[in-house]
Structures are given as structure tokens and as C-alpha cells.
Design a protein around this motif. Structure first.
Motif, PDB file in Angstrom:
ATOM      1  N   VAL A   4      33.608  34.618  33.962  1.00  0.00           N
ATOM      2  CA  VAL A   4      34.334  33.596  34.717  1.00  0.00           C
ATOM      3  C   VAL A   4      35.444  34.207  35.568  1.00  0.00           C
ATOM      4  N   MET A   5      36.228  35.102  34.968  1.00  0.00           N
ATOM      5  CA  MET A   5      37.453  35.562  35.618  1.00  0.00           C
ATOM      6  C   MET A   5      37.328  36.931  36.273  1.00  0.00           C
ATOM      7  N   GLY A   6      36.336  37.715  35.874  1.00  0.00           N
ATOM      8  CA  GLY A   6      36.199  39.053  36.423  1.00  0.00           C
ATOM      9  C   GLY A   6      36.978  40.077  35.611  1.00  0.00           C
ATOM     10  N   SER A   7      36.519  41.310  35.618  1.00  0.00           N
ATOM     11  CA  SER A   7      37.153  42.348  34.806  1.00  0.00           C
ATOM     12  C   SER A   7      38.522  42.740  35.346  1.00  0.00           C
ATOM     13  N   GLY A   8      38.734  42.574  36.657  1.00  0.00           N
ATOM     14  CA  GLY A   8      40.046  42.872  37.212  1.00  0.00           C
ATOM     15  C   GLY A   8      41.127  41.991  36.616  1.00  0.00           C
ATOM     16  N   ALA A   9      40.823  40.704  36.460  1.00  0.00           N
ATOM     17  CA  ALA A   9      41.781  39.779  35.849  1.00  0.00           C
ATOM     18  C   ALA A   9      42.042  40.143  34.400  1.00  0.00           C
ATOM     19  N   LEU A  10      40.977  40.488  33.685  1.00  0.00           N
ATOM     20  CA  LEU A  10      41.142  40.842  32.280  1.00  0.00           C
ATOM     21  C   LEU A  10      42.003  42.082  32.110  1.00  0.00           C
ATOM     22  N   ALA A  11      41.877  43.034  33.021  1.00  0.00           N
ATOM     23  CA  ALA A  11      42.704  44.233  32.944  1.00  0.00           C
ATOM     24  C   ALA A  11      44.180  43.890  33.121  1.00  0.00           C
ATOM     25  N   LYS A  12      44.481  42.965  34.026  1.00  0.00           N
ATOM     26  CA  LYS A  12      45.881  42.538  34.220  1.00  0.00           C
ATOM     27  C   LYS A  12      46.410  41.850  32.961  1.00  0.00           C
ATOM     28  N   ILE A  13      45.597  40.998  32.372  1.00  0.00           N
ATOM     29  CA  ILE A  13      46.012  40.307  31.154  1.00  0.00           C
ATOM     30  C   ILE A  13      46.267  41.309  30.031  1.00  0.00           C
ATOM     31  N   ALA A  14      45.395  42.315  29.932  1.00  0.00           N
ATOM     32  CA  ALA A  14      45.523  43.315  28.876  1.00  0.00           C
ATOM     33  C   ALA A  14      46.798  44.131  29.007  1.00  0.00           C
ATOM     34  N   HIS A  15      47.366  44.198  30.196  1.00  0.00           N
ATOM     35  CA  HIS A  15      48.602  44.949  30.420  1.00  0.00           C
ATOM     36  C   HIS A  15      49.841  44.052  30.373  1.00  0.00           C
ATOM     37  N   SER A  16      49.690  42.803  30.020  1.00  0.00           N
ATOM     38  CA  SER A  16      50.809  41.851  30.075  1.00  0.00           C
ATOM     39  C   SER A  16      51.439  41.630  28.706  1.00  0.00           C
ATOM     40  N   ARG A  17      52.720  41.335  28.742  1.00  0.00           N
ATOM     41  CA  ARG A  17      53.506  41.068  27.532  1.00  0.00           C
ATOM     42  C   ARG A  17      54.117  39.681  27.643  1.00  0.00           C
ATOM     43  N   ASP A  68      39.091  49.723  26.228  1.00  0.00           N
ATOM     44  CA  ASP A  68      38.504  50.217  27.470  1.00  0.00           C
ATOM     45  C   ASP A  68      39.104  49.525  28.686  1.00  0.00           C
ATOM     46  N   LEU A  69      39.424  48.223  28.535  1.00  0.00           N
ATOM     47  CA  LEU A  69      40.050  47.502  29.635  1.00  0.00           C
ATOM     48  C   LEU A  69      41.365  48.153  30.018  1.00  0.00           C
ATOM     49  N   VAL A  70      42.159  48.509  29.025  1.00  0.00           N
ATOM     50  CA  VAL A  70      43.449  49.135  29.280  1.00  0.00           C
ATOM     51  C   VAL A  70      43.250  50.491  29.946  1.00  0.00           C
TER      52      VAL A  70
END
Length: 277
Positions: A12-25, A268-270
Motif C-alpha cells: 500500500v505505502m511503498g518501501s520508501g515510506a516504510l524506511a522513513k517510518i523505521a527511522h522515526s521516533r 533490512d529496512l533500516v
């Protein structure tokens, strides 16, 4: 490519979005009926780091609406139960817990500049205002939960600016106080449903029959009012808040999704986003 626990989200969101979420606090103040569902959804969305702030213990009367409350967790600190649940969902998420009832006097314990987003899911006006003021000072996005007690219809929940809300008594107080502090914008989730007056039933009230777990610092009997609650509205509000946080963090646009190299795990996303091999 092997499937992973975020594969369906990536569709739905794409791996680029997931990578940003994975780096968020994200900091979540209040891990109750609303905040517990915020934590649940953020964990299932692959958030990188969670800061959980609450000094309360789980009570038997929380089971009707709080996702962390079960017969097994009664008596546990909410932040401890939340951390355990998050790590069962995804062991890679960093969880920082604070057994703290946030008030202005506690502000120095927190560096708000470290957060990428702040969720205010508490019901004490003084604390809410201080969190919002500090978030604005540090230029950190914040979303605030308005009243969810004494309501039964989750379809009446809305995302709005607090200055555009109608019919929510807590939002009215917040508008008045925010104007005094020269804050002219605040994203909130609130209900247009008129609050239902709870029945005054001495036989079924925490006011007269407190069963707070031993060691509870702030008991229901100390509160001016004890609201009624249901399983529907707080949980729905928490999920709405989490969805706003996720979409804001990755600036999600369904028409401009990005893909990255295939990834297999949360770690791996990170690595993919940081450029590590």
C-alpha cells in the motif's frame, strides 16, 4: 524475495515510506484507552523507536477498553506491558519507558528535540498544555486526543484543528488556554457526539469501591469525575491518531509512492535507508 511482517503494508505505502517510518521516533504520553491503541498500531507499522510515558498500573476496570489490559496484565505498569507487547510484535523496535505522570515539573526529564512526532493521549489539561507548548517550541509535530469518555459512537470521531471543533468540552477548554499561550494551531482527534452523562450508581463506581492495584499513585478516587467508557471510541481514536502520525512521518502520497531494493526484515529496512551493505 521472502515475505516479512510488513509486506502487506509495503504493498500500500511503498518501501520508501516504510524506511522513513523505521527511522522515526515517536513519544506517546498516556498509555491508556487511546494511547495503548496508538502504540499497537505504530508497532505494527514498523516504527523505529517508541518513548512511552505513563506512571499508571493496569486495573481490572481498564479491561473494557484498553488493549494492554487483560486478566494477566492487571497490576502491571502500563509502560511495561506496552513494551512487552511491542517486542512480541517486533523485537527490533527500540522502546524507552518512563514511569512518570507528566507535569511541567517533569519537563526537564525529556528532550523533545529527539522526537519526530509527539502524541498527547492524556486527560490532564495542565499536562496537555505543557506538552503542546514544548512540542511547538521544539518544532516537533504533535497530535492531541480530546474527550473520548462517555461516548459510544466511533463514527463521530474527526480529525480537525482544535479551533474548528464543536461540542467537545475538553476542546473548548483547550482552545481558551491555547489562545492565551498564542498557539493558533493544533491537530486533534475529537468526537462530535454529545457526551452521555454517566449514571450515579454507588454500587458500581470506583468512587466508592476502588480496586486500583497496590502501589497505584493516582487513584480514581482522587479524580473530580469518573467517566464511563466503552470498547469502541477510545480504541478507534487511537487508531486514527496512529494513522495520522504514520502518514505525516512519511509524507504519504498514494500517487507518489517510492520503492527501494527488496527488503526482508525490519532491520533490512533500516539498513536499506542508511546505505549499509
Amino acid at each position: 524475495m521472502a515475505l516479512n511482517q510488513l509486506s502487506r503494508t509495503e504493498l500500500v505505502m511503498g518501501s520508501g515510506a516504510l524506511a522513513k517510518i523505521a527511522h522515526s521516533r515517536v513519544a506517546v504520553f498516556g498509555i491508556g484507552g487511546v494511547g495503548g491503541y496508538v502504540v499497537e498500531a505504530l508497532a505494527r507499522s514498523g516504527i523505529g523507536t517508541l518513548d512511552l510515558i505513563d506512571d499508571d498500573r493496569i486495573c481490572l476496570t481498564n479491561i473494557n477498553r484498553q488493549i494492554l489490559a487483560t486478566r494477566k496484565t492487571v497490576g502491571q505498569y502500563k509502560v511495561d506491558a506496552a513494551a512487552e507487547r511491542v517486542h512480541v510484535i517486533c523485537p527490533d523496535i527500540v522502546v524507552n519507558t518512563y514511569k512518570c505522570f507528566y507535569l511541567p515539573a517533569e519537563r526537564e526529564k525529556f528532550d523533545f528535540t529527539q522526537f519526530d512526532y509527539i502524541v498527547d493521549a492524556i486527560d490532564t489539561v495542565t499536562a496537555k498544555l505543557d506538552i503542546i507548548e514544548e512540542a511547538k517550541r521544539c518544532h516537533v509535530p504533535v497530535i492531541s486526543a480530546m474527550g473520548c469518555g462517555n461516548r459510544v459512537d466511533p463514527s463521530k470521531l474527526c480529525v480537525s484543528d482544535v479551533f474548528d471543533t464543536k461540542g467537545d468540552p475538553l476542546a473548548k477548554v483547550m482552545r481558551h488556554e491555547l489562545r492565551k499561550r498564542h498557539i493558533d494551531h493544533l491537530k486533534v482527534v475529537y468526537s462530535t457526539e454529545k457526551p452521555i452523562k454517566p449514571m450515579d450508581d454507588e454500587a458500581n463506581s470506583c468512587r466508592y469501591h476502588c480496586i486500583c492495584p497496590p502501589g497505584t499513585k493516582r487513584k480514581c478516587t482522587d479524580r473530580r469525575d469518573i467517566p464511563g467508557s466503552t470498547a469502541f471510541v477510545p480504541g478507534a481514536a487511537g487508531l486514527i491518531i496512529a494513522s495520522e502520525v504514520v502518514r505525516d512521518l512519511c509524507d504519504f502520497d498514494p500517487n507518489h509512492r517510492t520503492t527501494a531494493e527488496p527488503v526482508h526484515t525490519f532491520a533490512d529496512l533500516v539498513k536499506a535507508e542508511s546505505g549499509e551493505n
